[in-house]
Design a protein around this motif. Structure first.
Motif, mmCIF file in Angstrom:
data_model
loop_
_atom_site.group_PDB
_atom_site.id
_atom_site.type_symbol
_atom_site.label_atom_id
_atom_site.label_comp_id
_atom_site.label_asym_id
_atom_site.label_seq_id
_atom_site.Cartn_x
_atom_site.Cartn_y
_atom_site.Cartn_z
ATOM 1 N N VAL B 129 38.536 -20.696 4.185
ATOM 2 C CA VAL B 129 38.186 -19.736 5.230
ATOM 3 C C VAL B 129 37.654 -18.444 4.621
ATOM 4 N N LEU B 133 34.300 -16.612 5.599
ATOM 5 C CA LEU B 133 34.241 -15.219 6.058
ATOM 6 C C LEU B 133 33.282 -14.407 5.187
ATOM 7 N N VAL B 157 35.576 -6.761 9.814
ATOM 8 C CA VAL B 157 36.020 -6.929 11.198
ATOM 9 C C VAL B 157 35.031 -7.820 11.951
ATOM 10 N N THR B 158 33.767 -7.546 11.764
ATOM 11 C CA THR B 158 32.755 -8.373 12.424
ATOM 12 C C THR B 158 32.905 -9.838 12.021
ATOM 13 N N ARG B 160 35.500 -11.469 10.889
ATOM 14 C CA ARG B 160 36.683 -12.077 11.498
ATOM 15 C C ARG B 160 36.486 -12.318 12.989
ATOM 16 N N ALA B 161 35.860 -11.369 13.636
ATOM 17 C CA ALA B 161 35.646 -11.516 15.081
ATOM 18 C C ALA B 161 34.734 -12.698 15.361
ATOM 19 N N PHE B 163 34.150 -15.298 13.399
ATOM 20 C CA PHE B 163 34.861 -16.534 13.076
ATOM 21 C C PHE B 163 35.898 -16.862 14.144
ATOM 22 N N GLY B 164 36.662 -15.848 14.548
ATOM 23 C CA GLY B 164 37.698 -16.068 15.555
ATOM 24 C C GLY B 164 37.131 -16.567 16.860
ATOM 25 N N ALA B 165 36.012 -16.025 17.258
ATOM 26 C CA ALA B 165 35.405 -16.432 18.526
ATOM 27 C C ALA B 165 34.955 -17.893 18.474
ATOM 28 N N GLU B 168 37.995 -20.246 18.330
ATOM 29 C CA GLU B 168 38.690 -20.420 19.596
ATOM 30 C C GLU B 168 37.929 -21.363 20.529
ATOM 31 N N LEU B 169 36.611 -21.252 20.502
ATOM 32 C CA LEU B 169 35.821 -22.184 21.313
ATOM 33 C C LEU B 169 36.105 -23.624 20.881
#
Lengths: 205, 205, 205, 205
Positions: B129, B133, B157-158, B160-161, B163-165, B168-169
């Motif tokens: 990961v 990232l 932050v971008t 992670r955001a 990747f997180g988005a 989650e999908l």
DNA sequence: TATGAATGAGGTTTCATTCAT
DNA sequence: GATGAATGAAACCTCATTCAT
């Protein structure tokens, strides 16, 4: 009176067990955690755990429900305090980060231990996360209706993206050896989500 | 020649075991999966598993490394094919969704089973990961330097955001009973990330 | 009172497990013995064994210590009852043979199963056998000081020779299909050790 | 010619395997020893072991027979070189100690690994040890007939006592961290066995 | 004959849960 | 209600042995 006193005692004991479970699950991980250690940490006998919770997994579910409900209620209340959809969303994100930053062991359990199996995740997803996604979705939908938000992105996608982004920040914080404060990350995340990554002509930042 | 054939045979058998592990882990979950079932599914004896992999956990790690490396390489290649940072990001997101949509059992293992413990997550996070990232972070950073992206949000932050988005999908898709195609969700997600959630005056969509 | 009764219960159960272990180890041999069979023979569940002993090897060690201590204490007491070094030695030898003849399964475990590995033997040798050798050595040394025994043979050699001779008689008895009573062999052995193998002039027997 | 050469090769390979087995059994203990390690130490493939020996236990038996026979033959030859029963016994004892002192790994296997189970011990006892006991018994019996030895002790008891005493000296030597030379112990042991432990009037030593 | 990859039986131990006290 | 001793199911892995090449 006796009933009330007993009930208070029972409530306190239940809370002690739940707290012990959070600590032990965070320390050892759900699988490696031993019911005996939970019992000892709570100051009760092994068998007593089963007078309060149906079993090990029930303990995990109880942790989820116990805190998720309170968290969701606070998030809703925070959102309702303001009218602007942008501020509603900001309130929810801030509350989310603040709630978990306050209790690192609990955050650990939320980010990691609560996701240890599909069956469990389904219960979680169908239960608490779904409610949370609905809350965000509602804000986004209302914001689109009022013209504050774009109307061309399916609100479910937006809700998942928002949740996923926050969630990943928290997981990174939980796993980091030297985490940077979560609260600091709310602003940048919101700026990104609200205004987007692209640079704007004539509105440079 | 014998060596080459043997090596081919060994490679094929290794792949068969790995495939069997993906299927069984996805079907039962890592903890409930039985090594015997993996062996049977791969068409080998129980003990043969241990001639190819050190143990059950090594199987999980091998699944991760085997696919994550290929996936990362493809994502990088896709990104390098275009010059515009926006298109680079779009390429990575699309590749991410497409890679996992192609193989649902594998996606299941990636989204759920690979996260079953903190110790394991640390290995994952620190390993694959983190590389992913970094890839996103690099694109974002370059985009900011070239003026295509905003420069006021910390690239970590971008990253992670983003990747997180995406993550989650995918998780929603894995857990859904009737999932909607992931590929369809790349566009809206990118629109959200690039341009932001707020409505623009004079440029309504 | 409950504590005393529980303690008695615990003690009885511990003894039952130890007895079962002796019987099963003697019947099957240590390696081939199954913990399940020990449990069944003791009338407890498999897991109960581990509430009383740390594991299979701990069971073997417990058998040794449990009986070796008692045996050594009895041998010492017997030796102390008489003053003549010759009689002391005779008392120890007789006690040794009698102790093991009383319980053939236990003798089997002592002569064979307790010697199944170097690591284990070292523990045994350093522990109980060493104490036993010291007891004999002391008797021999005192006898030499008082003029009853020869002074020209290193007491450690004498002690090992005496122990080895007894030990071999017992092993022969354990392995024999139709063993001759051990007690009968104490006299001849003592005669040999005390007076030697050579014929004496003018003192024919 | 080819047959002879092959036979020599086979013989050398067999010896290499046997030597490897002695070393590995001495180093790890019979149970913990791995056939693979024996094969590697002998410089052959795993499967090749089974072309020379039926299995792991057969290896142990072969070690016993291989060396016990030679040892017994040498002991008999030594005994036959002298006429005096006392000297015959001395010759056997010395040979016994010298044979084992020459090869510590082999001594380890003889003293410890060859006694790891009753079934095995029975084979050993019935086989080689019995022959050895018979040799001693014969010497003792002849010595009694010729008037050199006492006639009042059953020769079987004497034989076992002699064997047991030597055996224990060797075991002590094998297990000791800093063993004193075995050869030094032959004299005292023989003095004890021949003349006895009691002090003699007018013939003090 | 030699190889070594493949086989698959087999067992100790852990630990969530129960239930007699 | 509380206890904690007892239960017993359950599975990973090792390694002696086999056999196709």
């Amino acid at each position: 009176m006796g009933g009330a006193r007993d009930s208070g005692r029972r409530e306190r004991r239940r809370a002690a067990i739940l707290r012990a479970a959070v600590d032990v699950f965070a320390k050892r991980g759900y699988t490696a955690a031993r019911m005996r250690e939970v019992a000892q940490s709570a100051g009760v006998a092994d068998g007593t755990l089963y007078l309060y919770f149906a079993g090990k997994e029930a303990l995990l579910i109880a942790i989820l429900e116990e805190h998720a409900e309170g968290f969701l209620a606070r998030a809703k209340r925070d959102a309702n305090r303001v009218a602007d959809p942008r501020k509603k969303l900001a309130a929810v994100v801030s509350r989310h980060l603040a709630s978990l930053e306050r209790d690192r062991a609990l955050a650990h359990v939320f980010q990691i231990e609560l996701r240890h199996s599909r069956r469990f995740l389904r219960q979680v997803a169908r239960g608490q996360v779904a409610k949370y996604l609905h809350l965000i979705e509602r804000i986004v939908r209302d914001g689109a209706a009022s013209g504050a938000f774009r109307g061309d992105i399916p609100p479910e996608v937006t809700a998942r993206a928002v949740f996923g982004a926050i969630d990943e920040l928290v997981t990174g914080w939980v796993l980091a050896t030297r985490p940077r404060p979560l609260a600091e990350q709310a602003g940048p995340l919101l700026a990104l989500l609200m205004e987007g990554l692209e640079a704007r002509l004539g509105a440079q930042r």
